[in-house]
Motif scaffolding. Structure first.
Motif, PDB file in Angstrom:
ATOM      1  N   GLU A  98      52.919  64.593 -19.800  1.00 17.20           N
ATOM      2  CA  GLU A  98      54.000  65.566 -19.985  1.00 17.20           C
ATOM      3  C   GLU A  98      55.361  64.916 -19.745  1.00 17.20           C
ATOM      4  O   GLU A  98      56.321  65.177 -20.484  1.00 17.20           O
ATOM      5  CB  GLU A  98      53.787  66.737 -19.027  1.00 17.20           C
ATOM      6  N   ALA A  99      55.442  64.086 -18.733  1.00 15.25           N
ATOM      7  CA  ALA A  99      56.703  63.396 -18.444  1.00 15.25           C
ATOM      8  C   ALA A  99      57.059  62.440 -19.571  1.00 15.25           C
ATOM      9  O   ALA A  99      58.244  62.298 -19.926  1.00 15.25           O
ATOM     10  CB  ALA A  99      56.586  62.641 -17.118  1.00 15.25           C
ATOM     11  N   ALA A 100      56.062  61.767 -20.167  1.00 15.42           N
ATOM     12  CA  ALA A 100      56.330  60.857 -21.284  1.00 15.42           C
ATOM     13  C   ALA A 100      56.831  61.622 -22.495  1.00 15.42           C
ATOM     14  O   ALA A 100      57.756  61.178 -23.201  1.00 15.42           O
ATOM     15  CB  ALA A 100      55.062  60.080 -21.630  1.00 15.42           C
TER      16      ALA A 100
ATOM     17  N   ASN B  88      61.451  63.453 -26.027  1.00 24.20           N
ATOM     18  CA  ASN B  88      62.293  64.532 -26.544  1.00 24.20           C
ATOM     19  C   ASN B  88      63.749  64.323 -26.132  1.00 24.20           C
ATOM     20  O   ASN B  88      64.678  64.501 -26.946  1.00 24.20           O
ATOM     21  CB  ASN B  88      61.769  65.864 -26.028  1.00 24.20           C
ATOM     22  N   ASN B  89      63.967  63.946 -24.887  1.00 23.35           N
ATOM     23  CA  ASN B  89      65.343  63.720 -24.414  1.00 23.35           C
ATOM     24  C   ASN B  89      65.988  62.539 -25.124  1.00 23.35           C
ATOM     25  O   ASN B  89      67.203  62.553 -25.385  1.00 23.35           O
ATOM     26  CB  ASN B  89      65.341  63.473 -22.905  1.00 23.35           C
ATOM     27  N   ARG B  90      65.224  61.538 -25.440  1.00 23.17           N
ATOM     28  CA  ARG B  90      65.773  60.402 -26.179  1.00 23.17           C
ATOM     29  C   ARG B  90      66.197  60.816 -27.585  1.00 23.17           C
ATOM     30  O   ARG B  90      67.247  60.364 -28.087  1.00 23.17           O
ATOM     31  CB  ARG B  90      64.730  59.289 -26.250  1.00 23.17           C
TER      32      ARG B  90
ATOM     33  N   SER C  74      63.083  58.374 -14.814  1.00 22.37           N
ATOM     34  CA  SER C  74      62.741  58.321 -13.392  1.00 22.37           C
ATOM     35  C   SER C  74      61.496  59.153 -13.091  1.00 22.37           C
ATOM     36  O   SER C  74      60.613  58.728 -12.330  1.00 22.37           O
ATOM     37  CB  SER C  74      63.927  58.822 -12.571  1.00 22.37           C
ATOM     38  N   LEU C  75      61.416  60.342 -13.716  1.00 21.81           N
ATOM     39  CA  LEU C  75      60.243  61.193 -13.506  1.00 21.81           C
ATOM     40  C   LEU C  75      58.973  60.516 -14.012  1.00 21.81           C
ATOM     41  O   LEU C  75      57.939  60.536 -13.337  1.00 21.81           O
ATOM     42  CB  LEU C  75      60.453  62.530 -14.214  1.00 21.81           C
ATOM     43  N   LEU C  76      59.065  59.892 -15.169  1.00 24.65           N
ATOM     44  CA  LEU C  76      57.895  59.209 -15.718  1.00 24.65           C
ATOM     45  C   LEU C  76      57.466  58.037 -14.833  1.00 24.65           C
ATOM     46  O   LEU C  76      56.268  57.803 -14.636  1.00 24.65           O
ATOM     47  CB  LEU C  76      58.192  58.718 -17.139  1.00 24.65           C
ATOM     48  N   GLN C  77      58.434  57.322 -14.295  1.00 24.37           N
ATOM     49  CA  GLN C  77      58.102  56.215 -13.395  1.00 24.37           C
ATOM     50  C   GLN C  77      57.357  56.713 -12.163  1.00 24.37           C
ATOM     51  O   GLN C  77      56.386  56.095 -11.712  1.00 24.37           O
ATOM     52  CB  GLN C  77      59.373  55.479 -12.980  1.00 24.37           C
ATOM     53  N   ASN C  78      57.807  57.837 -11.606  1.00 21.22           N
ATOM     54  CA  ASN C  78      57.132  58.404 -10.434  1.00 21.22           C
ATOM     55  C   ASN C  78      55.707  58.832 -10.770  1.00 21.22           C
ATOM     56  O   ASN C  78      54.777  58.613  -9.982  1.00 21.22           O
ATOM     57  CB  ASN C  78      57.926  59.597  -9.898  1.00 21.22           C
ATOM     58  N   LYS C  79      55.544  59.455 -11.944  1.00 28.68           N
ATOM     59  CA  LYS C  79      54.196  59.880 -12.353  1.00 28.68           C
ATOM     60  C   LYS C  79      53.288  58.668 -12.573  1.00 28.68           C
ATOM     61  O   LYS C  79      52.111  58.692 -12.201  1.00 28.68           O
ATOM     62  CB  LYS C  79      54.282  60.713 -13.623  1.00 28.68           C
ATOM     63  N   ASN C  80      53.828  57.625 -13.165  1.00 34.13           N
ATOM     64  CA  ASN C  80      53.024  56.417 -13.374  1.00 34.13           C
ATOM     65  C   ASN C  80      52.683  55.739 -12.055  1.00 34.13           C
ATOM     66  O   ASN C  80      51.610  55.133 -11.926  1.00 34.13           O
ATOM     67  CB  ASN C  80      53.768  55.446 -14.293  1.00 34.13           C
ATOM     68  N   LYS C  81      53.619  55.859 -11.072  1.00 35.83           N
ATOM     69  CA  LYS C  81      53.346  55.282  -9.763  1.00 35.83           C
ATOM     70  C   LYS C  81      52.171  55.986  -9.108  1.00 35.83           C
ATOM     71  O   LYS C  81      51.297  55.347  -8.488  1.00 35.83           O
ATOM     72  CB  LYS C  81      54.594  55.398  -8.876  1.00 35.83           C
ATOM     73  N   LEU C  82      52.124  57.306  -9.268  1.00 33.68           N
ATOM     74  CA  LEU C  82      50.993  58.049  -8.729  1.00 33.68           C
ATOM     75  C   LEU C  82      49.702  57.649  -9.422  1.00 33.68           C
ATOM     76  O   LEU C  82      48.632  57.585  -8.786  1.00 33.68           O
ATOM     77  CB  LEU C  82      51.237  59.553  -8.884  1.00 33.68           C
ATOM     78  N   LEU C  83      49.787  57.377 -10.714  1.00 35.02           N
ATOM     79  CA  LEU C  83      48.602  56.903 -11.424  1.00 35.02           C
ATOM     80  C   LEU C  83      48.151  55.545 -10.885  1.00 35.02           C
ATOM     81  O   LEU C  83      46.952  55.265 -10.813  1.00 35.02           O
ATOM     82  CB  LEU C  83      48.882  56.807 -12.923  1.00 35.02           C
TER      83      LEU C  83
END
Length: 362
Positions: free
Chosen positions: A105-107, A112-114, A161-170
């Protein structure tokens, strides 16, 4: 005749009374003039060297308790108790579908924002080019386009930044060894639910210890704390390997006396490439002790240890004087003392607390 006899009786009683009083006075005088004969010895200045035996403990050079930082189910286990691992090696893999969904979802949000940012940037660039023609574009319209582009750019940064945090959790779903060592304990099985909640903190997933190199820890008593050489080497044996002697060199000193035990902790590094020594062993360590300079020694019989204090007795103006001291190293028939005494003093050899302060001595 009777009067004469009575007179003689009074005279006899008077003489007896005077004799008794005189005898009592002599006894008192003799008691006050009693002088205790003692034998004294001089204080010796020595620079002692001595081997002492202290208890020590072998500890792993590194040890870590491994917990799960992300919540999930154990999907795969790659190690067990006794497995030797390398730094960065995978220990287990967790399964957490909701974390993967959050990352997807973050990706998507970032993509979309890009797109929005690219569109608003293109609009701003066209308006800016058109503004070169006088009167074609108003300044307000150009300013609004620029603000929209900057806002979309900020949204892209936030989404990244949100995607990086989600990937860190992964990344936390893959549990790896922090250093090379041995897995000494495993408390999970495939299918267990683990995570950072309080219930999961009761037992770590794994315990890893570096046992190829060990730390020999010794609590040095306060009286020896200043007599430990910076290059000191010790030897020790273990009960499981009778007859073998191991050596270690001083590596670290705490440089502080622990107030509860009055000891100073020191550590010696022990090479254990063959892993014959086991972490957790208690050993008897032979430690060389050497003073930096000369200190005062007296006969061991001169040191009195009473319920009140430790002291030696010195002659002072013909009387016994108690001098409080602290006990140091014992060398055969001599003992090291620290206190308000001086190298040229004399001490009573066979001292005891029965020889009270102020007793006349010779």
């Amino acid at each position: 005749m009777k009067f004469s006899n009575i007179k003689y009786c009074f005279v006899a009683l008077a003489l007896i009374s005077m004799t008794a009083c005189h005898t009592k006075e002599v006894k008192v005088a003799n008691h006050e003039s009693d002088v205790v004969k003692v034998e004294t010895a001089g204080i010796q200045l020595l620079k002692p060297e001595k081997d002492i035996v202290l208890p020590g403990e072998l500890l792993p050079y590194y040890d870590a308790q491994i917990y799960a930082k992300a919540k999930g189910f154990i999907l795969k286990l790659y190690v067990d108790r006794g497995t030797h691992v390398q730094a960065g090696q995978t220990l287990a893999v967790l399964d957490a579908p909701e974390l993967k969904a959050d990352a997807d979802e973050a990706a998507a949000k970032l993509a979309n924002n890009r797109s929005q940012y690219l569109a608003s940037r293109l609009t701003y660039q066209r308006l800016k080019q058109a503004s070169q023609t006088k009167g074609a574009i108003s300044l307000n319209e150009l300013s609004l386009a620029e603000a929209k582009m900057k806002a979309d750019s900020a949204q892209v940064a936030a989404a990244q930044s949100l995607l990086q945090n989600k990937n860190k959790l992964l990344d936390y779903l893959t549990i790896k060894a922090p250093f090379s060592g041995t897995v000494t304990d495993r408390n999970v099985s495939i299918g267990d639910l683990v995570g950072p909640d309080e219930a999961s903190k009761t037992h770590p997933l794994f315990i890893i210890e570096e046992t190829g190199k060990l730390r020999l820890t010794i609590a040095i008593p306060e009286i020896y704390s200043s007599a430990l050489d910076q290059n000191a080497k010790v030897s020790f044996g273990v009960s499981s390997l009778p007859g073998e002697i191991f050596n270690a060199k001083l590596s670290r000193i705490s440089e502080s006396i622990q107030t509860d035990t009055r000891t100073m902790m020191s550590e010696f590094d022990v090479a254990n490439d063959n892993r014959r020594l086991k972490a957790g062993l208690f050993v008897d360590v032979t430690l060389p002790i050497q003073r930096n300079g000369k200190t005062m020694f007296v006969p061991t019989s001169s040191l009195v240890s009473s319920t009140e204090k430790q002291f030696v007795i010195t002659p002072l103006n013909g009387k016994a004087h108690w001098v409080p001291v602290k006990k140091g190293i014992t060398l055969d028939s001599l003992v090291e003392v620290f206190g308000e005494i001086h190298p040229d003093d004399k001490v009573v050899i066979n001292a005891s607390d029965e020889l009270r302060e102020g007793t006349a001595i010779n």
